[in-house]
Design a protein around this motif. Structure first.
Motif, PDB file in Angstrom:
ATOM      1  N   LYS A  80       0.816  -0.922  -0.140  1.00 20.79           N
ATOM      2  CA  LYS A  80       0.082   0.073   0.068  1.00 20.79           C
ATOM      3  C   LYS A  80       0.969   1.364   0.019  1.00 20.79           C
ATOM      4  O   LYS A  80       0.543   2.298  -0.777  1.00 20.79           O
ATOM      5  CB  LYS A  80      -0.977  -0.007   1.377  1.00 20.79           C
ATOM      6  N   ASN A  81       1.829   1.077   0.750  1.00 21.95           N
ATOM      7  CA  ASN A  81       2.883   2.318   1.191  1.00 21.95           C
ATOM      8  C   ASN A  81       3.874   2.819   0.301  1.00 21.95           C
ATOM      9  O   ASN A  81       4.550   3.751   0.190  1.00 21.95           O
ATOM     10  CB  ASN A  81       2.963   2.610   2.528  1.00 21.95           C
ATOM     11  N   ALA A  82       4.569   1.623  -0.335  1.00 23.20           N
ATOM     12  CA  ALA A  82       6.035   1.732  -0.933  1.00 23.20           C
ATOM     13  C   ALA A  82       5.735   2.637  -2.102  1.00 23.20           C
ATOM     14  O   ALA A  82       4.946   2.692  -2.906  1.00 23.20           O
ATOM     15  CB  ALA A  82       6.258   0.389  -1.174  1.00 23.20           C
ATOM     16  N   LYS A  83       7.139   3.041  -2.443  1.00 19.29           N
ATOM     17  CA  LYS A  83       6.957   3.911  -3.838  1.00 19.29           C
ATOM     18  C   LYS A  83       7.322   2.962  -4.816  1.00 19.29           C
ATOM     19  O   LYS A  83       7.732   1.927  -4.684  1.00 19.29           O
ATOM     20  CB  LYS A  83       8.409   4.906  -3.427  1.00 19.29           C
ATOM     21  N   GLU A  84       7.169   3.577  -6.084  1.00 20.25           N
ATOM     22  CA  GLU A  84       7.332   2.822  -7.207  1.00 20.25           C
ATOM     23  C   GLU A  84       8.381   2.062  -7.366  1.00 20.25           C
ATOM     24  O   GLU A  84       8.410   0.890  -8.017  1.00 20.25           O
ATOM     25  CB  GLU A  84       7.133   3.878  -8.464  1.00 20.25           C
ATOM     26  N   ASP A  85       9.489   2.788  -7.158  1.00 21.88           N
ATOM     27  CA  ASP A  85      11.004   1.980  -7.370  1.00 21.88           C
ATOM     28  C   ASP A  85      11.094   0.859  -6.408  1.00 21.88           C
ATOM     29  O   ASP A  85      11.764  -0.008  -6.800  1.00 21.88           O
ATOM     30  CB  ASP A  85      12.213   3.427  -7.051  1.00 21.88           C
ATOM     31  N   LEU A  86      10.643   0.702  -5.174  1.00 23.44           N
ATOM     32  CA  LEU A  86      10.694  -0.313  -4.349  1.00 23.44           C
ATOM     33  C   LEU A  86       9.664  -1.338  -4.887  1.00 23.44           C
ATOM     34  O   LEU A  86      10.247  -2.694  -4.821  1.00 23.44           O
ATOM     35  CB  LEU A  86      10.421   0.081  -3.017  1.00 23.44           C
ATOM     36  N   LEU A  87       8.724  -0.896  -5.090  1.00 25.32           N
ATOM     37  CA  LEU A  87       7.663  -2.247  -5.827  1.00 25.32           C
ATOM     38  C   LEU A  87       8.232  -2.799  -7.335  1.00 25.32           C
ATOM     39  O   LEU A  87       8.436  -3.935  -7.287  1.00 25.32           O
ATOM     40  CB  LEU A  87       6.237  -1.413  -6.113  1.00 25.32           C
TER      41      LEU A  87
END
Length: 135
Positions: A104-111
């Protein structure tokens, strides 16, 4: 609440968690030293040495912890030092993260990074699987 790993499920889950916690803090520990540390923790005061030793050997056999040398004991035998393996360190890190919150909360680069790691893992698993016979 967190991602439920097999090492943190079932009857052994509480003791496994404490063993991982002590190994994370102390780095190198023998079975007897682990037993002494666990006995200091509230809720584990009546834990027997045989339970701790058996659990440590089982975790080592499952590659959650590894041997890192030996120490000579007073009776004259050798006692192995244990440490968390990279698998065990990763398990403790994964256990600390709630995957629903992460997604829910991770930024796009982490996903994107997680998706890359998961896809490479699936590919490596696919290479080693036996082809199923059809018939």
């Amino acid at each position: 609440k967190n991602t439920r790993l097999s090492v943190f499920k079932g009857r052994e889950a509480r003791l496994n968690r404490v063993i991982f916690m002590v190994l994370d803090a102390k780095k190198l520990v023998t079975s007897y030293d682990m037993f002494l540390e666990i006995r200091r923790i509230k809720g584990f005061r009546h834990t027997k040495y045989s339970s701790v030793d058996r659990r440590m050997k089982a975790l080592q056999q499952q590659h959650w912890i590894t041997w890192k040398g030996t120490r000579r004991t007073k009776p004259g035998s050798d006692s192995p030092f244990y440490e968390l393996s990279s698998r065990g360190q990763t398990a403790t890190d994964v256990d600390k993260v709630n995957m629903n919150d992460f997604l829910k909360n991770a930024k796009e680069d982490l996903l994107l990074e997680l998706r890359t790691v998961l896809s490479s893992f699936r590919e490596s698993q696919h290479k080693f699987q036996k082809p199923r016979s059809r018939g």
